[in-house]
Write a protein that holds these residues in place. Structure first.
Motif, PDB file in Angstrom:
ATOM      1  N   SER A  12       0.824  -1.196   0.000  1.00  0.00           N
ATOM      2  CA  SER A  12       0.000   0.000   0.000  1.00  0.00           C
ATOM      3  C   SER A  12       0.866   1.258   0.000  1.00  0.00           C
ATOM      4  O   SER A  12       0.570   2.220  -0.700  1.00  0.00           O
ATOM      5  CB  SER A  12      -0.935  -0.053   1.190  1.00  0.00           C
ATOM      6  OG  SER A  12      -1.158   1.185   1.765  1.00  0.00           O
ATOM      7  N   ASN A  13       1.941   1.269   0.754  1.00  0.00           N
ATOM      8  CA  ASN A  13       2.856   2.414   0.784  1.00  0.00           C
ATOM      9  C   ASN A  13       3.556   2.588  -0.551  1.00  0.00           C
ATOM     10  O   ASN A  13       3.731   3.716  -1.033  1.00  0.00           O
ATOM     11  CB  ASN A  13       3.891   2.248   1.903  1.00  0.00           C
ATOM     12  CG  ASN A  13       3.276   2.448   3.269  1.00  0.00           C
ATOM     13  OD1 ASN A  13       2.216   3.061   3.380  1.00  0.00           O
ATOM     14  ND2 ASN A  13       3.915   1.913   4.300  1.00  0.00           N
ATOM     15  N   ALA A  14       3.949   1.462  -1.182  1.00  0.00           N
ATOM     16  CA  ALA A  14       4.639   1.534  -2.468  1.00  0.00           C
ATOM     17  C   ALA A  14       3.696   2.074  -3.537  1.00  0.00           C
ATOM     18  O   ALA A  14       4.091   2.925  -4.356  1.00  0.00           O
ATOM     19  CB  ALA A  14       5.162   0.157  -2.859  1.00  0.00           C
ATOM     20  N   PHE A  15       2.437   1.591  -3.560  1.00  0.00           N
ATOM     21  CA  PHE A  15       1.471   2.079  -4.539  1.00  0.00           C
ATOM     22  C   PHE A  15       1.148   3.548  -4.301  1.00  0.00           C
ATOM     23  O   PHE A  15       1.036   4.322  -5.243  1.00  0.00           O
ATOM     24  CB  PHE A  15       0.191   1.240  -4.471  1.00  0.00           C
ATOM     25  CG  PHE A  15      -0.840   1.675  -5.471  1.00  0.00           C
ATOM     26  CD1 PHE A  15      -0.659   1.423  -6.827  1.00  0.00           C
ATOM     27  CD2 PHE A  15      -1.972   2.373  -5.079  1.00  0.00           C
ATOM     28  CE1 PHE A  15      -1.600   1.833  -7.756  1.00  0.00           C
ATOM     29  CE2 PHE A  15      -2.904   2.795  -6.002  1.00  0.00           C
ATOM     30  CZ  PHE A  15      -2.719   2.515  -7.342  1.00  0.00           C
ATOM     31  N   SER A  16       1.002   3.905  -3.081  1.00  0.00           N
ATOM     32  CA  SER A  16       0.707   5.292  -2.726  1.00  0.00           C
ATOM     33  C   SER A  16       1.839   6.192  -3.184  1.00  0.00           C
ATOM     34  O   SER A  16       1.606   7.271  -3.747  1.00  0.00           O
ATOM     35  CB  SER A  16       0.496   5.397  -1.219  1.00  0.00           C
ATOM     36  OG  SER A  16       0.413   6.738  -0.822  1.00  0.00           O
ATOM     37  N   PHE A  18       3.978   5.517  -5.630  1.00  0.00           N
ATOM     38  CA  PHE A  18       3.997   5.512  -7.091  1.00  0.00           C
ATOM     39  C   PHE A  18       2.906   6.425  -7.634  1.00  0.00           C
ATOM     40  O   PHE A  18       3.127   7.181  -8.579  1.00  0.00           O
ATOM     41  CB  PHE A  18       3.789   4.076  -7.600  1.00  0.00           C
ATOM     42  CG  PHE A  18       3.730   3.970  -9.093  1.00  0.00           C
ATOM     43  CD1 PHE A  18       4.896   3.985  -9.842  1.00  0.00           C
ATOM     44  CD2 PHE A  18       2.514   3.873  -9.754  1.00  0.00           C
ATOM     45  CE1 PHE A  18       4.845   3.900 -11.216  1.00  0.00           C
ATOM     46  CE2 PHE A  18       2.463   3.789 -11.120  1.00  0.00           C
ATOM     47  CZ  PHE A  18       3.636   3.793 -11.867  1.00  0.00           C
ATOM     48  N   TYR A  19       1.711   6.364  -7.046  1.00  0.00           N
ATOM     49  CA  TYR A  19       0.595   7.188  -7.502  1.00  0.00           C
ATOM     50  C   TYR A  19       0.918   8.665  -7.326  1.00  0.00           C
ATOM     51  O   TYR A  19       0.677   9.465  -8.222  1.00  0.00           O
ATOM     52  CB  TYR A  19      -0.681   6.813  -6.735  1.00  0.00           C
ATOM     53  CG  TYR A  19      -1.855   7.707  -7.078  1.00  0.00           C
ATOM     54  CD1 TYR A  19      -2.494   7.590  -8.302  1.00  0.00           C
ATOM     55  CD2 TYR A  19      -2.304   8.674  -6.191  1.00  0.00           C
ATOM     56  CE1 TYR A  19      -3.557   8.407  -8.629  1.00  0.00           C
ATOM     57  CE2 TYR A  19      -3.363   9.498  -6.508  1.00  0.00           C
ATOM     58  CZ  TYR A  19      -4.000   9.361  -7.723  1.00  0.00           C
ATOM     59  OH  TYR A  19      -5.041  10.172  -8.064  1.00  0.00           O
ATOM     60  N   LYS A  21       3.787  10.048  -7.181  1.00  0.00           N
ATOM     61  CA  LYS A  21       4.913  10.416  -8.027  1.00  0.00           C
ATOM     62  C   LYS A  21       4.480  10.567  -9.485  1.00  0.00           C
ATOM     63  O   LYS A  21       4.937  11.475 -10.177  1.00  0.00           O
ATOM     64  CB  LYS A  21       6.000   9.356  -7.905  1.00  0.00           C
ATOM     65  CG  LYS A  21       7.277   9.697  -8.588  1.00  0.00           C
ATOM     66  CD  LYS A  21       8.310   8.631  -8.267  1.00  0.00           C
ATOM     67  CE  LYS A  21       9.641   9.043  -8.853  1.00  0.00           C
ATOM     68  NZ  LYS A  21      10.650   8.017  -8.633  1.00  0.00           N
ATOM     69  N   HIS A  22       3.570   9.710  -9.966  1.00  0.00           N
ATOM     70  CA  HIS A  22       3.159   9.713 -11.377  1.00  0.00           C
ATOM     71  C   HIS A  22       1.693  10.091 -11.539  1.00  0.00           C
ATOM     72  O   HIS A  22       1.059   9.674 -12.514  1.00  0.00           O
ATOM     73  CB  HIS A  22       3.403   8.334 -11.985  1.00  0.00           C
ATOM     74  CG  HIS A  22       4.821   7.897 -11.945  1.00  0.00           C
ATOM     75  ND1 HIS A  22       5.785   8.441 -12.750  1.00  0.00           N
ATOM     76  CD2 HIS A  22       5.447   6.978 -11.165  1.00  0.00           C
ATOM     77  CE1 HIS A  22       6.940   7.867 -12.487  1.00  0.00           C
ATOM     78  NE2 HIS A  22       6.757   6.967 -11.505  1.00  0.00           N
ATOM     79  N   ARG A  23       1.182  10.862 -10.675  1.00  0.00           N
ATOM     80  CA  ARG A  23      -0.224  11.212 -10.671  1.00  0.00           C
ATOM     81  C   ARG A  23      -0.639  11.913 -11.952  1.00  0.00           C
ATOM     82  O   ARG A  23      -1.670  11.604 -12.542  1.00  0.00           O
ATOM     83  CB  ARG A  23      -0.496  12.103  -9.458  1.00  0.00           C
ATOM     84  CG  ARG A  23      -1.933  12.478  -9.301  1.00  0.00           C
ATOM     85  CD  ARG A  23      -2.131  13.213  -8.004  1.00  0.00           C
ATOM     86  NE  ARG A  23      -3.320  14.017  -8.099  1.00  0.00           N
ATOM     87  CZ  ARG A  23      -3.599  15.022  -7.347  1.00  0.00           C
ATOM     88  NH1 ARG A  23      -2.753  15.393  -6.412  1.00  0.00           N
ATOM     89  NH2 ARG A  23      -4.712  15.686  -7.481  1.00  0.00           N
ATOM     90  N   GLN A  24       0.106  12.839 -12.418  1.00  0.00           N
ATOM     91  CA  GLN A  24      -0.242  13.615 -13.605  1.00  0.00           C
ATOM     92  C   GLN A  24      -0.258  12.723 -14.844  1.00  0.00           C
ATOM     93  O   GLN A  24      -1.173  12.814 -15.667  1.00  0.00           O
ATOM     94  CB  GLN A  24       0.762  14.753 -13.781  1.00  0.00           C
ATOM     95  CG  GLN A  24       0.314  15.755 -14.827  1.00  0.00           C
ATOM     96  CD  GLN A  24       1.203  16.987 -14.827  1.00  0.00           C
ATOM     97  OE1 GLN A  24       2.203  17.045 -14.118  1.00  0.00           O
ATOM     98  NE2 GLN A  24       0.817  17.956 -15.600  1.00  0.00           N
TER      99      GLN A  24
END
Length: 170
Positions: A12-16, A18-19, A21-24
């Protein structure tokens, strides 16, 4: 050793991360996919509206083709039904045949009707029976219909079979 709850926490921390960081880029990708879907839907909609008559004609043609195939199959399939009928066959045990007079009297069959029945059993037609007995065709038909009534049958073969079973003819 990591427990399942720890692994879930790490994922969950890794996905959070990643999201965030690459949200845009993710938002741009999703919006482009939705836009592409919308354009394809509109293109298909206008394509259908431009060719609606051809689509209806094609659908009706497919419907009638299927109906024709089904109807041809129904009409050309033979309606043959095989039935196996088991019947008792009575065989005389040799010797001389004698008419069962008691049964003949009980049924009320006259001697002339018995003669007609014997000739029918030989396979003669009504006309041939009439010629052999020197009577008219109508007389033979009358005798035959009375025999059918007395033996309670509907056809010549049934009459012959029943008469043989009752030992009225050989």
């Amino acid at each position: 050793m990591a427990y399942p709850s720890d692994w879930l926490q790490m994922t969950s921390n890794a996905f959070s991360g990643f999201y965030h960081k690459h949200r845009q880029e993710i938002l741009y990708g999703v919006s482009l996919a939705l836009l592409l879907f919308l354009l394809r839907w509109l293109e298909l909609r206008f394509l259908i509206l431009d060719h609606i008559i051809e689509i209806y004609v094609g659908a009706i043609a497919l419907l009638f083709t299927g109906l024709g195939i089904w109807l041809a199959h129904k009409l050309t399939t033979p309606k043959v039904e095989t039935r196996i009928v088991e019947r008792e066959v009575f065989v005389t045990a040799g010797g001389e045949f004698t008419v069962n007079e008691g049964e003949r009297m009980r049924l009320g069959i006259s001697q002339r009707e018995l003669e007609v029945l014997q000739l029918v059993a030989q396979g003669l037609s009504n006309q041939e029976v009439a010629e052999r007995l020197f009577v008219s065709l109508n007389t033979v038909k009358t005798h035959s219909s009375r025999i059918f009534e007395k033996l309670e049958v509907r056809s010549r073969t049934q009459a012959v079979e029943r008469a043989r079973r009752l030992r009225l003819i050989a």
